[in-house]
Design an enzyme around this catalytic site. Sequence first.
Site, PDB file in Angstrom:
ATOM      1  N   HIS A   1       0.802  -1.216   0.000  1.00  0.00           N
ATOM      2  CA  HIS A   1       0.000   0.000   0.000  1.00  0.00           C
ATOM      3  C   HIS A   1       0.841   1.275   0.000  1.00  0.00           C
ATOM      4  CE1 HIS A   1       0.647  -0.633   4.356  1.00  0.00           C
ATOM      5  NE2 HIS A   1       0.495   0.695   4.486  1.00  0.00           N
TER       6      HIS A   1
ATOM      7  N   LYS B   1       5.996   5.405  -1.616  1.00  0.00           N
ATOM      8  CA  LYS B   1       6.950   6.196  -0.823  1.00  0.00           C
ATOM      9  C   LYS B   1       8.361   6.115  -1.379  1.00  0.00           C
ATOM     10  CE  LYS B   1       4.504   6.136   3.627  1.00  0.00           C
ATOM     11  NZ  LYS B   1       4.559   5.705   5.040  1.00  0.00           N
TER      12      LYS B   1
ATOM     13  N   HIS C   1       2.489  10.071  -2.908  1.00  0.00           N
ATOM     14  CA  HIS C   1       2.916   8.662  -2.889  1.00  0.00           C
ATOM     15  C   HIS C   1       1.784   7.713  -3.278  1.00  0.00           C
ATOM     16  CE1 HIS C   1       0.952   8.277   1.098  1.00  0.00           C
ATOM     17  NE2 HIS C   1       1.018   6.972   0.917  1.00  0.00           N
TER      18      HIS C   1
ATOM     19  N   ASP D   1      -4.562   0.337   8.233  1.00  0.00           N
ATOM     20  CA  ASP D   1      -3.345   1.154   8.261  1.00  0.00           C
ATOM     21  C   ASP D   1      -3.391   2.163   9.410  1.00  0.00           C
ATOM     22  OD1 ASP D   1      -0.886   2.144   7.393  1.00  0.00           O
ATOM     23  OD2 ASP D   1      -1.826   3.607   6.064  1.00  0.00           O
TER      24      ASP D   1
END
Length: 527
Positions: free
Chosen positions: A387, A391, A416, A471
């Site tokens: 996920h 980044k 990102h 998350d």
Amino acid sequence: MSCKKSSGKLVEPEDNTILWAEESSGEEEEIESAGKEKWKIMIIDDDETVHSVTKLALQNFSFENRGLEFISGYSGFQAKALMKKHPDTAILLLDVVMENDDAGLAVVRCIRNELKNPFVRIILRTGQPGQAPEEQVVMKYDINDYKEKTELTARKLFTTVVAALRTYRDLITIDANREGLKKIIEASASMFKIQSLSKFVSGVLLQLISLLGLHKNSLYCNTSGLAATKNDGQFIILAATGDFEIYLQKNITTVLPSAIREELTQVMSSKQSMFFGNRYIGYHHSHADSENIIYLEGFEALDPLSQDLITVFFNNVSTAFDNLYLNNELANNQTELFFTLGEMAETRSRETGFHIKRVAQYCRLFAEKYGLSEEETNMLLLASSMHDIGKLAIEDHILKKPGRLTDEEYAKMKEHALAGYQILTSSSRPLLQTAALIALQHHEKYDGSGYPQGLRGDAIHIYGRITAIADVFDALSSDRVYRSAWDLEQVYDYIRSQSGKHFDPRLVAIFFQNREEFLTIRDHSPE
């Protein structure tokens, strides 16, 4: 049918008519057969004398070292109820005329058409053959024999029962073969699914029992078996029947008694399958260097031909074992690769690989509780680990900044999500397409205030909605470079406050209904 009383045992005179002994107490008698499950014979007749004579004639009967268990009923109505209760009845001795002229025929229709029982051998017995002519009954009804009561002598009753039991035994064995083959076919169809190994060994175990002439419900005798594979130096039970069913996922050496463990050691040393009286230990060593054991006990000693049949069968499934292990190895490699790539992105932002693993496990649990299929759940488990892959495209001075980001830096950080989507979306593979979708949508919010697309409600894919709450829960309950972990009650309060805002209310409800399971995942993978 002429009859006379004798002093204790059945006598058969020259004219072959049944003679019976003096009646004992009215209690139902059962034939004892040391330790063996009995063949069930149901007698349905409105004449009590017929029950007594039949039981007396068969009182010392034994077939395949098993005696008989008698079940009595006196009407068609009772017959239907008893057949529902005892679907494993081998033989039904059924009168035609009881509470009405065709009561027995109605029972036949019920058994075959409503109860869907093709196995029980139905033998019609009638004292009034004119009311149910043999030719018409045999052609119209699924029965297996038709006897007039006057012709069914003790000798003929014995012959009829033996023939019926042989047929019933063979039908049950064929059905057991079919069930075992069905499981193997199902396992073959799912050969490249992660969970197929346990299904396959279960099918192999059932098929071996069938080949040994045994039935899962102990047709010939009480049988137990297990299949185990070596994992980290220990043989772990993947499938089991009978007495071993409660030991799934246990170490085989903790289940078998010491004498049998010695036999197992002998098999492992010789690296070949062996028979030990009424026990069989099958051994397979795959080309992938895996070792597998199948253990069966409780069957009659096998002749050399039967032993050869079992050996050939077990050798033939070895190739399938090899393919399954190769598939599992590929699946494990794929899983490790996905987690490693995910961890690379997190490491750049000073997070740990444990975050990736925890979020993946949270997503799996959410998917299961939400009702997603096994295939989707496994897909989400892997894909969610990517996920934050975007980044990798964010500069270090922003990604690793310990303090609060400026508005410009935060705007850059938000890129990102789109970057991760662009990295993954070029692949046509379903797993990578799913990962691309999650990377793009895991920062969308249920009320439409998220990024990068500002999606609202169910317009956000369920994978994105699940990853979002998983998350955030992990981020808030874990230490970060810019802050310490929140108190658990603070995390709960925040998630409640964001129901319908940041998070799908259905997923919030699932979280609180199963919070202990989520905490177990968190506690098993600490930083």
